[in-house]
Design an enzyme around this catalytic site. Structure first.
Site, PDB file in Angstrom:
ATOM      1  N   ASP A   1      42.083  41.958  47.882  1.00  0.00           N
ATOM      2  CA  ASP A   1      43.048  41.240  47.091  1.00  0.00           C
ATOM      3  C   ASP A   1      40.773  41.966  45.848  1.00  0.00           C
ATOM      4  OD1 ASP A   1      44.527  39.333  45.852  1.00  0.00           O
ATOM      5  OD2 ASP A   1      42.808  39.109  44.704  1.00  0.00           O
TER       6      ASP A   1
ATOM      7  N   ILE B   1      38.191  39.431  38.758  1.00  0.00           N
ATOM      8  CA  ILE B   1      37.165  39.477  37.269  1.00  0.00           C
ATOM      9  C   ILE B   1      36.926  38.156  38.095  1.00  0.00           C
ATOM     10  CG2 ILE B   1      35.737  39.774  35.881  1.00  0.00           C
ATOM     11  CD1 ILE B   1      37.242  41.818  34.941  1.00  0.00           C
ATOM     12  N   HIS B   2      35.422  37.746  37.925  1.00  0.00           N
ATOM     13  CA  HIS B   2      34.271  36.328  38.388  1.00  0.00           C
ATOM     14  C   HIS B   2      33.231  35.885  37.388  1.00  0.00           C
ATOM     15  CE1 HIS B   2      37.003  34.898  41.568  1.00  0.00           C
ATOM     16  NE2 HIS B   2      37.628  36.202  42.032  1.00  0.00           N
ATOM     17  N   ARG B   3      32.964  34.818  37.342  1.00  0.00           N
ATOM     18  CA  ARG B   3      31.472  34.408  36.704  1.00  0.00           C
ATOM     19  C   ARG B   3      30.512  34.560  37.755  1.00  0.00           C
ATOM     20  NH1 ARG B   3      31.981  28.383  34.492  1.00  0.00           N
ATOM     21  NH2 ARG B   3      30.059  27.739  35.720  1.00  0.00           N
TER      22      ARG B   3
ATOM     23  N   GLU C   1      45.299  44.333  43.559  1.00  0.00           N
ATOM     24  CA  GLU C   1      46.513  44.596  42.363  1.00  0.00           C
ATOM     25  C   GLU C   1      45.885  45.982  41.513  1.00  0.00           C
ATOM     26  OE1 GLU C   1      44.526  41.159  43.298  1.00  0.00           O
ATOM     27  OE2 GLU C   1      46.015  40.020  42.602  1.00  0.00           O
TER      28      GLU C   1
ATOM     29  N   GLU D   1      32.418  30.024  27.490  1.00  0.00           N
ATOM     30  CA  GLU D   1      33.564  31.037  28.702  1.00  0.00           C
ATOM     31  C   GLU D   1      35.341  31.224  27.625  1.00  0.00           C
ATOM     32  OE1 GLU D   1      34.839  31.219  31.407  1.00  0.00           O
ATOM     33  OE2 GLU D   1      33.585  29.990  33.159  1.00  0.00           O
TER      34      GLU D   1
HETATM   35 MN    MN Z   1      45.294  37.937  43.297  1.00  0.00          MN
END
Ligand code: MN
Length: 489
Positions: free
Chosen positions: A166, A169-171, A233, A289
């Site tokens: 998987d 994009i994360h913080r 993805e 955000e």
């Molecule tokens: Mn996913």
């Protein structure tokens, strides 16, 4: 879809250079701490950023204070027209274009280390003096951010039991020489992997890929149910480019990295370790955000122990402003594609187009353009809205318009809401549904029907004309002429 000249960030920048007004380069020294984003806010951020702001070019900073030879690019995707150019389609067609790619995935392939530009230069955390903060000019968006953030870090992980992969994009907040905190919105697939590993008392290997082909970033923003757990993805990006995404084995952890990334941070999410996001700055805030507000710093976040940083020669750091138009496109185009897929499956022929409007950061508001062709279609527009909520659970408001209204033109959408809408019969409220925690209005202080943050009211604004009354709602018709011959006379 094949033969795109864009295969990585550098070829994307080359394409933009050929189009006036798409890329602005500055050699003026800039402080990555709040100044860089402060500049871009005026130049090209747009989205839900505080006014004044505007949609404009991407911007390359070549002189970063405190770093020798570093470069930072911001806003690559902060304009729908630019995203369309980079993906090889038109702005109006983006949702449908990405929808096709979702239906025809092309799996990534592995390449040898020698063929992976992202490993041209390798820094191991065990090297003397290793410091992530010296290697990567991670900026802050505002003076009150919890710390420097990696905002365009594509995180890759695999399920520790099944091996399914998987990306999201994360913080990511830089917490020290070899530590990064990671924020997961509940339900993210990488978090499911992390929790499995933690339960077994094991670290979760991860790679953070920065500076990528825009198609890879857009594809990574799909969520379930469009890309259920187990759906990599990256295979959507492969389809968008007609060529599989090339991956390489990490040098220090059991994960893969995007082979042509500018920068890759390799590390492990540690089991049972948590830090406060603002442990050093104590600002109480995280970063701006997408809804346009600075969210609170989280008291307990999982920690990535960095094992290595690899990069291309003279790497380009890629970043974004959280609430900018860049987020609208990153989140919104997959939202549009998800809605098109779902509605077309259930109600073929009804939906003409979708726009994930910037006011909701690409996640909260969708304008659905529908065409009612026969009496049985009356009411189906509202069914399409319900399907849109199923396609993308974070959606809050759906605005329905007819085929003669341009969903991308806010003036036209508000015209429909003004002349084709009666609030007492055309607003459909669906209270008590799980929405999204970052919208400050979705809290019990705002409504007695909200029992907890994020369990709020979804709404449909039906601005379509009842089919049997269409004749009364025909727009004033102008004479069709060749206007172009008057423009140069
Ligand atoms: Mn996913």
């Amino acid at each position: 879809m094949a033969d795109s000249p864009v295969t990585d960030l550098r070829s994307a920048l080359e394409l933009l250079e050929k189009h006036p007004g798409q890329l602005l380069t500055t050699n003026v020294a800039v402080d990555p701490m709040a100044e860089l984003s402060g500049v871009y806010r005026y130049v090209g951020a747009g989205g839900t950023v505080m006014r004044p702001t505007k949609t404009g070019p991407a911007m390359m900073f070549t002189n970063i204070q405190g770093y020798d030879d570093a470069r930072v690019v911001i806003g690559m995707l902060a304009c729908r027209k630019r995203v369309a150019m980079l993906l090889g389609t038109t702005p109006e067609n983006l949702g449908k274009y990405v929808c096709q790619a979702l239906e025809t995935p092309v799996a990534p392939v592995m390449v040898a280390k020698e063929d992976a530009a992202c490993q041209d230069v390798v820094h191991l955390a065990t090297d003397p003096g290793f410091d992530l903060r010296r290697l990567i000019p991670a900026p802050t968006n505002t003076p009150e951010d919890a710390g420097p953030y990696i905002t365009m870090g594509l995180c890759y992980g695999a399920d520790p039991e099944t091996g399914v992969e998987d990306v999201t994009i994360h913080r990511l907040c830089v917490q020290g020489a070899d530590e990064i905190s990671m924020y997961f919105v509940p339900g993210r697939h990488l978090d499911a992997f992390r929790m499995k590993a933690e339960k077994a008392g094991k670290p979760q290997p991860i790679s953070i890929n920065i500076g990528l082909d825009p198609a890879v970033y857009i594809a990574s923003c799909f969520e379930a149910p469009s890309t259920p757990l187990g759906f990599n993805e990256l295979s959507i990006a492969g389809s968008l480019r007609g060529k599989p995404v090339e991956m390489v084995r990490c040098v220090s952890v059991g994960a893969k990295a995007v082979a042509n990334a500018e920068i890759v941070i390799e590390g492990e999410l540690l089991p049972n370790v948590r830090v406060a996001e603002d442990q050093f700055s104590k600002t109480g805030k995280a970063m701006p955000e997408f809804p346009g507000y600075s969210g609170p710093a989280k008291p307990e976040l999982p920690v990535i122990k960095v094992k290595a940083v690899t990069h291309r020669v003279r790497p380009i750091m890629q970043t974004c402003i959280g609430p900018s138009e860049e987020h609208v496109n990153l989140a919104g185009i997959p939202t549009e594609a998800s809605i098109i897929t779902m509605v077309n499956r259930a109600l073929p022929g009804l939906l003409q187009n979708v726009y994930a409007h910037p006011c909701g950061g690409g996640k909260y508001v969708a304008v659905l353009q529908v065409k009612k062709s026969a009496p049985p279609d009356e009411g189906r527009q509202r069914q399409a809205a319900l399907l849109a909520f199923s396609a993308f659970s974070e959606l809050k408001h759906v605005i329905l318009v007819d085929e003669d209204v341009d969903p991308f033109d806010s003036n036209d959408v508000m015209w429909a809401m003004t002349t084709r809408f009666q609030a007492d019969v055309d607003v459909i409220c669906i209270p008590g549904v799980r929405c999204h925690p970052l919208d400050p209005s979705q809290s019990p202080e705002m409504s007695p029907s909200i029992r907890a943050g994020g369990i709020a009211c979804k709404a449909i604004f039906d601005c379509t004309v009842p089919l049997d009354q269409k004749a009364r709602f025909k727009r004033a018709q102008f004479k069709e002429v060749d206007y172009t011959r008057f423009l140069n006379g």
